[in-house]
Design an enzyme around this catalytic site. Structure first.
Site, PDB file in Angstrom:
ATOM      1  N   ASP A 154      78.181 -13.626  98.690  1.00  0.00           N
ATOM      2  CA  ASP A 154      78.274 -14.397  97.626  1.00  0.00           C
ATOM      3  C   ASP A 154      78.115 -15.917  97.697  1.00  0.00           C
ATOM      4  O   ASP A 154      78.782 -16.311  99.014  1.00  0.00           O
ATOM      5  CB  ASP A 154      79.589 -14.239  97.081  1.00  0.00           C
ATOM      6  CG  ASP A 154      80.185 -14.967  95.853  1.00  0.00           C
ATOM      7  OD1 ASP A 154      80.263 -14.491  94.765  1.00  0.00           O
ATOM      8  OD2 ASP A 154      80.421 -16.015  96.256  1.00  0.00           O
TER       9      ASP A 154
ATOM     10  N   GLU B 177      79.721 -12.533  86.933  1.00  0.00           N
ATOM     11  CA  GLU B 177      79.380 -11.605  85.972  1.00  0.00           C
ATOM     12  C   GLU B 177      78.218 -11.287  85.167  1.00  0.00           C
ATOM     13  O   GLU B 177      77.321 -10.456  85.059  1.00  0.00           O
ATOM     14  CB  GLU B 177      80.683 -11.501  84.907  1.00  0.00           C
ATOM     15  CG  GLU B 177      80.867 -10.031  84.126  1.00  0.00           C
ATOM     16  CD  GLU B 177      81.109  -8.903  85.086  1.00  0.00           C
ATOM     17  OE1 GLU B 177      82.097  -9.019  86.240  1.00  0.00           O
ATOM     18  OE2 GLU B 177      80.743  -7.814  84.884  1.00  0.00           O
TER      19      GLU B 177
ATOM     20  N   LYS C 147      75.504  -9.903  87.149  1.00  0.00           N
ATOM     21  CA  LYS C 147      75.555  -8.696  87.486  1.00  0.00           C
ATOM     22  C   LYS C 147      74.588  -7.752  86.924  1.00  0.00           C
ATOM     23  O   LYS C 147      74.875  -6.971  85.936  1.00  0.00           O
ATOM     24  CB  LYS C 147      76.907  -8.219  87.272  1.00  0.00           C
ATOM     25  CG  LYS C 147      77.500  -6.869  87.978  1.00  0.00           C
ATOM     26  CD  LYS C 147      78.930  -6.545  87.848  1.00  0.00           C
ATOM     27  CE  LYS C 147      79.213  -5.221  88.255  1.00  0.00           C
ATOM     28  NZ  LYS C 147      80.508  -4.685  87.853  1.00  0.00           N
TER      29      LYS C 147
ATOM     30  N   GLY D   9      84.107  -8.265  93.675  1.00  0.00           N
ATOM     31  CA  GLY D   9      83.624  -7.048  93.202  1.00  0.00           C
ATOM     32  C   GLY D   9      82.228  -7.054  92.592  1.00  0.00           C
ATOM     33  O   GLY D   9      81.615  -6.016  92.485  1.00  0.00           O
TER      34      GLY D   9
ATOM     35  N   LEU E 133      79.936  -6.796  95.532  1.00  0.00           N
ATOM     36  CA  LEU E 133      80.012  -5.535  96.000  1.00  0.00           C
ATOM     37  C   LEU E 133      79.350  -4.481  95.309  1.00  0.00           C
ATOM     38  O   LEU E 133      78.742  -3.537  95.563  1.00  0.00           O
ATOM     39  CB  LEU E 133      81.537  -5.250  96.441  1.00  0.00           C
ATOM     40  CG  LEU E 133      82.023  -6.023  97.583  1.00  0.00           C
ATOM     41  CD1 LEU E 133      83.373  -5.762  97.626  1.00  0.00           C
ATOM     42  CD2 LEU E 133      81.245  -6.136  98.793  1.00  0.00           C
TER      43      LEU E 133
ATOM     44  N   LYS F 231      82.350   3.509  93.632  1.00  0.00           N
ATOM     45  CA  LYS F 231      81.478   3.452  92.415  1.00  0.00           C
ATOM     46  C   LYS F 231      80.693   2.064  92.813  1.00  0.00           C
ATOM     47  O   LYS F 231      81.133   1.119  93.417  1.00  0.00           O
ATOM     48  CB  LYS F 231      82.194   3.300  91.299  1.00  0.00           C
ATOM     49  CG  LYS F 231      82.723   4.527  90.716  1.00  0.00           C
ATOM     50  CD  LYS F 231      83.217   4.664  89.204  1.00  0.00           C
ATOM     51  CE  LYS F 231      84.656   3.877  89.091  1.00  0.00           C
ATOM     52  NZ  LYS F 231      84.851   4.275  87.640  1.00  0.00           N
TER      53      LYS F 231
ATOM     54  N   LEU G 265      91.751 -14.532 100.871  1.00  0.00           N
ATOM     55  CA  LEU G 265      92.303 -14.872  99.517  1.00  0.00           C
ATOM     56  C   LEU G 265      92.746 -16.320  99.469  1.00  0.00           C
ATOM     57  O   LEU G 265      93.120 -16.739  98.560  1.00  0.00           O
ATOM     58  CB  LEU G 265      93.373 -13.755  99.427  1.00  0.00           C
ATOM     59  CG  LEU G 265      93.016 -12.240  99.510  1.00  0.00           C
ATOM     60  CD1 LEU G 265      94.079 -11.418  99.038  1.00  0.00           C
ATOM     61  CD2 LEU G 265      91.663 -11.947  98.531  1.00  0.00           C
TER      62      LEU G 265
ATOM     63  N   GLU H 112      95.564  -5.329  88.376  1.00  0.00           N
ATOM     64  CA  GLU H 112      95.317  -3.780  88.929  1.00  0.00           C
ATOM     65  C   GLU H 112      96.491  -3.480  89.704  1.00  0.00           C
ATOM     66  O   GLU H 112      96.645  -2.136  89.797  1.00  0.00           O
ATOM     67  CB  GLU H 112      93.994  -3.828  89.609  1.00  0.00           C
ATOM     68  CG  GLU H 112      92.983  -4.209  88.647  1.00  0.00           C
ATOM     69  CD  GLU H 112      92.149  -3.201  87.873  1.00  0.00           C
ATOM     70  OE1 GLU H 112      92.898  -1.950  87.896  1.00  0.00           O
ATOM     71  OE2 GLU H 112      91.164  -3.197  87.032  1.00  0.00           O
TER      72      GLU H 112
ATOM     73  N   HIS I 230      88.218  -9.502  84.109  1.00  0.00           N
ATOM     74  CA  HIS I 230      88.403  -8.143  84.085  1.00  0.00           C
ATOM     75  C   HIS I 230      90.119  -7.899  83.835  1.00  0.00           C
ATOM     76  O   HIS I 230      90.454  -7.044  83.094  1.00  0.00           O
ATOM     77  CB  HIS I 230      87.836  -7.322  84.974  1.00  0.00           C
ATOM     78  CG  HIS I 230      87.990  -5.882  85.073  1.00  0.00           C
ATOM     79  ND1 HIS I 230      87.536  -4.877  84.220  1.00  0.00           N
ATOM     80  CD2 HIS I 230      88.878  -5.049  85.885  1.00  0.00           C
ATOM     81  CE1 HIS I 230      87.968  -3.834  84.497  1.00  0.00           C
ATOM     82  NE2 HIS I 230      88.754  -3.761  85.701  1.00  0.00           N
TER      83      HIS I 230
HETATM   84  N1  NAD Z   1      83.274  -0.336  91.611  1.00  0.00           N
HETATM   85  C1  NAD Z   1      84.488  -0.487  91.152  1.00  0.00           C
HETATM   86  O1  NAD Z   1      85.325   0.548  91.554  1.00  0.00           O
HETATM   87  C2  NAD Z   1      84.975  -1.497  90.433  1.00  0.00           C
HETATM   88  C3  NAD Z   1      86.622  -1.776  90.216  1.00  0.00           C
HETATM   89  C4  NAD Z   1      87.257  -2.707  89.727  1.00  0.00           C
HETATM   90  C5  NAD Z   1      86.368  -3.767  89.450  1.00  0.00           C
HETATM   91  N2  NAD Z   1      84.992  -3.844  89.403  1.00  0.00           N
HETATM   92  C6  NAD Z   1      84.096  -4.807  89.145  1.00  0.00           C
HETATM   93  O2  NAD Z   1      84.358  -6.121  90.044  1.00  0.00           O
HETATM   94  C7  NAD Z   1      83.942  -7.023  89.116  1.00  0.00           C
HETATM   95  C8  NAD Z   1      85.241  -8.065  89.363  1.00  0.00           C
HETATM   96  O3  NAD Z   1      85.465  -8.463  90.579  1.00  0.00           O
HETATM   97  P1  NAD Z   1      86.242  -9.910  91.032  1.00  0.00           P
HETATM   98  O4  NAD Z   1      87.543  -9.880  90.307  1.00  0.00           O
HETATM   99  O5  NAD Z   1      86.115  -9.727  92.568  1.00  0.00           O
HETATM  100  O6  NAD Z   1      84.956 -10.825  90.531  1.00  0.00           O
HETATM  101  P2  NAD Z   1      83.996 -11.851  91.299  1.00  0.00           P
HETATM  102  O7  NAD Z   1      83.262 -10.768  92.276  1.00  0.00           O
HETATM  103  O8  NAD Z   1      83.092 -12.346  90.155  1.00  0.00           O
HETATM  104  O9  NAD Z   1      84.607 -12.797  92.060  1.00  0.00           O
HETATM  105  C9  NAD Z   1      85.176 -13.949  91.304  1.00  0.00           C
HETATM  106  C10 NAD Z   1      84.996 -15.123  91.819  1.00  0.00           C
HETATM  107  O10 NAD Z   1      85.527 -15.678  92.831  1.00  0.00           O
HETATM  108  C11 NAD Z   1      84.522 -16.138  93.816  1.00  0.00           C
HETATM  109  N3  NAD Z   1      84.808 -15.806  95.332  1.00  0.00           N
HETATM  110  C12 NAD Z   1      84.804 -14.513  95.885  1.00  0.00           C
HETATM  111  N4  NAD Z   1      85.572 -14.435  96.870  1.00  0.00           N
HETATM  112  C13 NAD Z   1      86.035 -15.886  97.138  1.00  0.00           C
HETATM  113  C14 NAD Z   1      87.023 -16.377  98.176  1.00  0.00           C
HETATM  114  N5  NAD Z   1      87.612 -15.561  99.351  1.00  0.00           N
HETATM  115  N6  NAD Z   1      87.353 -17.644  97.819  1.00  0.00           N
HETATM  116  C15 NAD Z   1      86.928 -18.493  96.782  1.00  0.00           C
HETATM  117  N7  NAD Z   1      86.109 -17.991  95.942  1.00  0.00           N
HETATM  118  C16 NAD Z   1      85.870 -16.430  96.088  1.00  0.00           C
HETATM  119  C17 NAD Z   1      83.203 -15.629  93.466  1.00  0.00           C
HETATM  120  O11 NAD Z   1      82.176 -16.352  93.756  1.00  0.00           O
HETATM  121  C18 NAD Z   1      83.634 -15.455  92.101  1.00  0.00           C
HETATM  122  O12 NAD Z   1      83.058 -16.971  91.518  1.00  0.00           O
HETATM  123  C19 NAD Z   1      83.629  -6.580  87.745  1.00  0.00           C
HETATM  124  O13 NAD Z   1      82.369  -6.747  87.677  1.00  0.00           O
HETATM  125  C20 NAD Z   1      84.229  -5.440  87.710  1.00  0.00           C
HETATM  126  O14 NAD Z   1      83.397  -4.544  86.853  1.00  0.00           O
HETATM  127  C21 NAD Z   1      84.334  -2.742  90.165  1.00  0.00           C
HETATM  128 ZN    ZN Z   2      89.789  -2.149  86.507  1.00  0.00          ZN
END
Ligand code: NAD
Ligand code: ZN
Length: 406
Positions: free
Chosen positions: A73, A104, A107, A137, A140, A174, A202, A216, A299
């Site tokens: 990313d 998003e 994606k 997410g 990934l 998934k 984090l 979650e 989400h």
């Molecule tokens: N496959 C599955 O089982 C599953 C389950 C739940 C959610 N999801 C998917 O996950 C997505 C949401 O994931 P998310 O909440 O991680 O959002 P995301 O991947 O969009 O990340 C959120 C933001 O944080 C930034 N970021 C990432 N890591 C960072 C870090 N360590 N420090 C600073 N910034 C950072 C990213 O650039 C982005 O702007 C949704 O598309 C959802 O559909 C998939």
């Molecule tokens: Zn969820």
């Protein structure tokens, strides 16, 4: 060369002959899924071998640098790119980098194709050289999806860097991208070789994305783990990026309970043959809310609004006491999560429920709490119940607002 030839010939001879008189042949095979999800601290420290070992499962040839494609990313690359480069250098990896902006809105299929092209450019071997996805997410899901498509599947490692990724998106099988008006409409089930979780990542997340992941965790607590619920309650004022990246023992217990709980729910139903899934708690009405809300909701925020509704519904059915209901809603509120939303009205709920019924093969299969830390499913939810639950939440929000303005 000869030996290889002989062994392939003998393998063919040993295969039993199909009955050539039949007109129907039955195929049966099962796929073994085997991967570790590990929490490891300080994985970017060059003296720590964990990341190198995780990425070196498939070593090709001697005296040759281990080739890998890292898909990362762009924001994570800005913050941790230099440390990652130093780390892989010191462990003699030959890394090809693909940096993608994984919001998003990106994606989609185009991003997945870009990742597949990077696999091609890197000239990865089909089984021997893996892809390493590092990000939230979204990244990934895209990397997993591209890995499942490229040459019908190549090995990949997941390194989630958001809380949502570390307790949910980055640990299951998934994958997917959004398509048309639908979230995750194109996707696959494709297990990673492993998932490595370092809470250190984090520390650079903003508070909103921490709350997003906490939603979650609250879900896991409500449906199956009362102790987790109580730990979250006790820590609700300290659920910050600093706390989640620290060694605080309660935060560590929260993380391991959330991950273990999620994996325990996923493992017996990895391919979702069973459509009544507790982990769908908070995911019945939220997909429609996520689509309609402007400005965009994360989400976990949409999931929180859906969970609040389900808490109110459980209260209406006397499956949660008034005290349990107040505690659940207060935990969401104190964690910085919404419990109502202007577009979350009866009309949206009716449509969202109809969509979920289709997704769940004709039945509501609505997960709902029975006490804090247990759940059941209902198939007879009515519009009247939904309307009463919405009114209940509006009143509760007013009460929260009054306390804030005092
Ligand atoms: N496959 C599955 O089982 C599953 C389950 C739940 C959610 N999801 C998917 O996950 C997505 C949401 O994931 P998310 O909440 O991680 O959002 P995301 O991947 O969009 O990340 C959120 C933001 O944080 C930034 N970021 C990432 N890591 C960072 C870090 N360590 N420090 C600073 N910034 C950072 C990213 O650039 C982005 O702007 C949704 O598309 C959802 O559909 C998939
Ligand atoms: Zn969820």
């Amino acid at each position: 060369m000869n030996i290889q030839l002989e062994s392939s010939v003998s393998a063919c001879v040993r295969t039993p002959l199909a009955k050539h008189s039949d007109l129907t042949w039955h195929m049966h095979a099962t796929q073994d899924v085997n991967y570790n999800v590990s929490i490891a601290k300080d994985i970017l420290n060059p003296r720590n071998p964990v990341l190198a070992r995780t990425c070196a499962n498939y070593v090709v040839g001697k005296n040759r640098k281990t080739k890998r494609l890292v898909v990362i990313d762009s924001k994570v690359n800005e913050i941790y790119g230099d440390s990652l480069r130093d780390y892989f250098e010191s462990w003699c990896f030959d890394i090809h980098w693909k940096i993608i902006s994984s919001d998003e809105v990106n994606k989609n299929m185009e991003s997945a194709i870009q990742v597949a092209e990077a696999m091609d450019d890197a000239g990865l071997l089909r089984r021997g050289e893996m892809v390493i996805g590092i990000g939230g997410g979204v990244l990934l899901d895209v990397v997993g999806f591209a890995s499942s498509l490229y040459r019908r599947g190549i090995p990949y490692v997941r390194i989630p860097t958001t809380l949502m990724g570390q307790i949910d998106a980055g640990i299951g099988i998934k994958t997917g991208v959004n398509h048309g008006d639908h979230k995750n409409r194109l996707g696959t089930y494709f297990a990673p070789s492993s998932a490595l979780i370092d809470p250190m990542f984090l520390k650079s997340l903003d508070q909103r994305h921490i709350s997003n992941g906490v939603a979650e965790i609250i879900k896991m607590a409500l449906i199956k783990d009362r102790t987790l619920f109580e730990l979250l309650e006790a820590m609700s004022s300290y659920l910050t990026p600093q706390a989640f990246s620290s060694d605080h023992p309660v935060i560590q217990e929260i993380m391991s309970r959330a991950i273990a709980g999620m994996l325990a729910e996923l493992e017996p139903n990895l391919w979702e043959a069973e459509l009544a899934r507790c982990v769908d708690y908070g995911h019945t009405f939220s997909p429609s809310l996520e689509l309609r809300a402007t400005p965009m909701l994360l989400h976990g925020e949409a999931v929180a609004v859906d969970m609040a509704l389900c808490v109110a519904l459980a209260n209406g059915r006397e499956l949660l006491t008034d005290e349990e209901t107040s505690r659940a809603l207060l935990l969401m509120h104190n964690s910085g999560l919404p419990i109502i939303h202007p577009v979350f009205n009866l009309e949206l709920l009716e449509k969202a429920l109809a969509d979920s019924v289709k997704h769940r093969d004709g039945l509501q299969r609505l997960p709902i709490t029975t006490g804090l830390g247990a759940a059941t499913f209902v198939n007879d939810l009515t519009l009247d119940e939904l309307s009463t639950a919405l009114q209940f939440l509006e009143q509760r929000q007013e009460a929260f607002d009054q306390v804030t303005t005092l």
